[in-house]
Write a protein that holds these residues in place. Structure first.
Motif: not given
Length: 296
Positions: A157-176
């Motif tokens: 699906e188009p927008g692959l890099e955008l979805r990667l950024d969103l996943a990383q943002d969720r990961w960062f919150k759990v990391m914090r």
């Protein structure tokens, strides 16, 4: 579970220091002032900014500080005697850093390190307390997500890099949230600098762009950076940098399985969709530096 392996990260941080030499030099020139005598890079990684500060202010004392000995060894090699390298952790508070620097600092640089501290405001307070009157604290945190890929890659699906950024943002919150003793900081970095007692607080954002087609070494770096990010989100490898010890994050699926499969194809050197053979990748990045001044 994901755990940071600083020894494993040392080489990547060194490569990043070498690859970002131009950006570091440009920013260092805007930060350094005539008369600066003591400058420090806290959480120095591969030593890229420490080297740039030393080159921008010959004759000044420049101290590169990191909490991991393997990372610091790479910084020492990269800076080649231009700076003094010291082992100290931001997590331990101001005193070890004060001893490492050795004198009140005219400039302290901290890039992507404070956000790994359990109590970010306490870390900013500690750094602010190390400044000489009129000294500056510069935090390189945030900005805009970088862009390297076309929106439609012809795979998935188009927008692959955008979805990667969103996943990383969720990961960062759990990391914090998972850091022992984690304290929320529900406000921005300029507010944190102000609460630390600094004045004339502002933000400078620096745009950098490398258009397509990328040179082979730059393209390799982009592909490797994507590989590192995907390993982080799929439990496949180490990541990150900042405070010198590992922390674990609960296992969960950060990316849709369909996207994981697409990334594996894009990162497979032997596959037909390998990113390293594309000529339409570029690099567009906006990084923010938040600056506060100690009262005179």
């Amino acid at each position: 579970m994901i755990e940071i392996d600083w020894a494993g990260e040392a080489g990547r941080l060194r490569a990043s220091a070498e690859g970002e030499a131009g950006w570091n030099a440009e920013v260092a020139r805007t930060l350094v002032r005539d008369g600066d005598q003591v400058l420090a890079d806290v959480g120095c990684g591969g030593g890229g900014m420490a080297k740039a500060l030393a080159e921008a202010r010959p004759g000044a004392t420049v101290v590169a500080i990191d909490a991991d000995p393997d990372v610091l060894a790479q910084a020492r090699e990269h800076t080649a005697g231009l700076v003094r390298c010291e082992l100290a952790s931001l997590d331990a508070g101001a005193e070890p850093l004060r001893q490492a620097i050795g004198a009140p600092a005219d400039l302290i640089w901290a890039s992507a390190s404070v956000h790994h501290a359990a109590d970010q405001q306490a870390a900013v307070d500690a750094l602010a307390g190390l400044l000489a009157p009129g000294g500056r604290l510069a935090l390189a945190e945030g900005g805009l997500p970088s862009r390297q890929l076309p929106w439609d890659l012809g795979l998935g699906e188009p927008g692959l890099e955008l979805r990667l950024d969103l996943a990383q943002d969720r990961w960062f919150k759990v990391m914090r949230d998972s850091l022992p003793g984690s304290v929320p900081m529900p406000y921005g970095w300029t507010e944190a600098l102000t609460r630390a007692g600094l004045v004339d607080v502002t933000t400078r954002s620096v745009l950098s762009e490398t258009p397509a087609p990328l040179a082979p070494e730059r393209l390799d770096g982009v592909v490797q950076a994507f590989r590192t990010r995907i390993e982080r989100l799929t439990g496949g490898g180490p990541h990150g940098h900042g405070h010198g010890h590992g922390h674990e994050v609960p296992d969960q699926e950060w990316l849709d399985p369909e996207d994981v499969d697409v990334w594996r194809q894009l990162l497979d050197p032997d596959g037909p969709y390998f990113l390293g053979r594309r000529t339409d990748l570029a690099v567009l990045s906006v990084r923010s530096v938040h600056i506060g001044h100690a009262p005179r």
